[in-house]
Write a protein that holds these residues in place. Structure first.
Motif, mmCIF file in Angstrom:
data_model
loop_
_atom_site.group_PDB
_atom_site.id
_atom_site.type_symbol
_atom_site.label_atom_id
_atom_site.label_comp_id
_atom_site.label_asym_id
_atom_site.label_seq_id
_atom_site.Cartn_x
_atom_site.Cartn_y
_atom_site.Cartn_z
ATOM 1 N N ARG A 111 -47.761 42.802 25.280
ATOM 2 C CA ARG A 111 -47.054 41.556 25.015
ATOM 3 C C ARG A 111 -45.557 41.697 25.231
ATOM 4 N N LYS A 112 -44.967 42.797 24.805
ATOM 5 C CA LYS A 112 -43.540 43.044 24.977
ATOM 6 C C LYS A 112 -43.379 44.421 25.624
ATOM 7 N N ILE A 113 -42.974 44.429 26.882
ATOM 8 C CA ILE A 113 -42.905 45.650 27.672
ATOM 9 C C ILE A 113 -41.455 46.116 27.770
ATOM 10 N N SER A 114 -41.260 47.422 27.636
ATOM 11 C CA SER A 114 -39.957 48.046 27.838
ATOM 12 C C SER A 114 -40.131 49.181 28.837
ATOM 13 N N PHE A 115 -39.331 49.160 29.887
ATOM 14 C CA PHE A 115 -39.438 50.200 30.907
ATOM 15 C C PHE A 115 -38.046 50.524 31.435
ATOM 16 N N SER A 116 -37.964 51.640 32.120
ATOM 17 C CA SER A 116 -36.725 52.062 32.781
ATOM 18 C C SER A 116 -37.075 52.617 34.145
#
Length: 270
Positions: A119-124
């Protein structure tokens, strides 16, 4: 600006921060900047110290001596400055995504696409331009389509070495990370793209939205029909018994309920 030297459709401008080339070819204005990193003796030039020779070479004087160059040598350098960009690493929640077939079957630089769930994605994402001639002059611009409203441009002081960008709390959508590089000019090279897809959960997919709509319509129509049936049933069940109830309980003749007094004639006859 100290001096302008014309070379065909090009204008070479000497400044106290390097040498500029202004070009109006193909209907597009472009400005390239050259400094001591490109082989010039200094970045500050003397006023009115430039000249173009009959052989096509340009001579420009500075505090450290005289610079001699052929304009088309810089043109070939500009063409070779279309930098290729590679993506060494992709991290999900600050952890490198392994190439194990679950999310990546190849490296992110080869695959250039990834599908994430949540639902809430965090990537780098890490990227770097292959600039071996003047890496300190590399300038990047990038943005995440469907998230960033405008381009983000880095300065030359920020562009040395590996670049690292992070995005947090991304809602479900289809994103494209687009980045390009330049060697200090206003013209950027070919764009490198990584496609990032974050699908919605199953209860928010288009199929489920259609199902919700059908259920709403069916419920509304069914509720209306049920209400209409109940009203009709109540009306039909009460109407036949209403007259009988009135005749049997509510209304009685006055003569049947009150005593009858004799008339005056009957009293006199007695």
């Amino acid at each position: 600006m100290f001096q302008i030297i014309r070379n065909g459709s090009e204008l070479w401008l000497t400044t106290n921060r390097g040498l500029l080339k202004y070009n109006r070819g193909n209907g597009q204005d472009s400005i390239y900047k050259f400094t001591s990193d490109d082989g010039l003796q200094a970045n500050i030039f003397n006023a009115n110290s430039g000249i173009k020779s009959s052989t096509g070479h340009i001579y420009i004087g500075c505090n450290n001596g005289i610079n001699r160059f052929y304009p088309y040598d810089f043109t070939r350098r500009e063409n070779s400055a279309k930098l290729n960009i590679v993506f060494p690493d992709f991290k999900l929640f600050n952890r490198s995504v392994p190439v194990d077939g679950s999310l990546l079957t190849h490296t992110i630089d080869c695959q250039r696409a990834i599908r994430l769930r949540g639902r809430k994605i965090s990537f780098s994402l890490d990227f770097i331009a292959l600039n071996f001639s003047s890496p300190l002059r590399t300038v990047y611009r990038y943005r995440l389509e469907n998230f960033d409203d405008k381009w983000i441009t880095t300065g030359q002081d920020e562009s040395a070495g590996m670049q690292h960008v992070s995005y947090t709390n991304l809602p479900p959508n289809k994103y494209r990370f687009v980045v390009s590089a330049s060697t200090g000019s206003e013209q950027f090279g070919e764009e490198a793209v990584v496609e990032i897809t974050v699908p919605p959960p199953w209860w928010m997919t288009r199929a489920m939205v259609v199902v919700y709509g059908v259920l709403f319509v069916v419920s509304a129509v069914g509720g209306g029909l049920l209400l209409r049936w109940r009203v009709g049933r109540c009306t039909a069940s009460r109407s036949p018994r209403l007259p009988a109830r009135i005749n049997s309980t509510c209304w009685r003749p006055r003569s049947a309920s009150l005593p009858r007094w004799p008339t005056r004639y009957e009293r006199l006859s007695r």
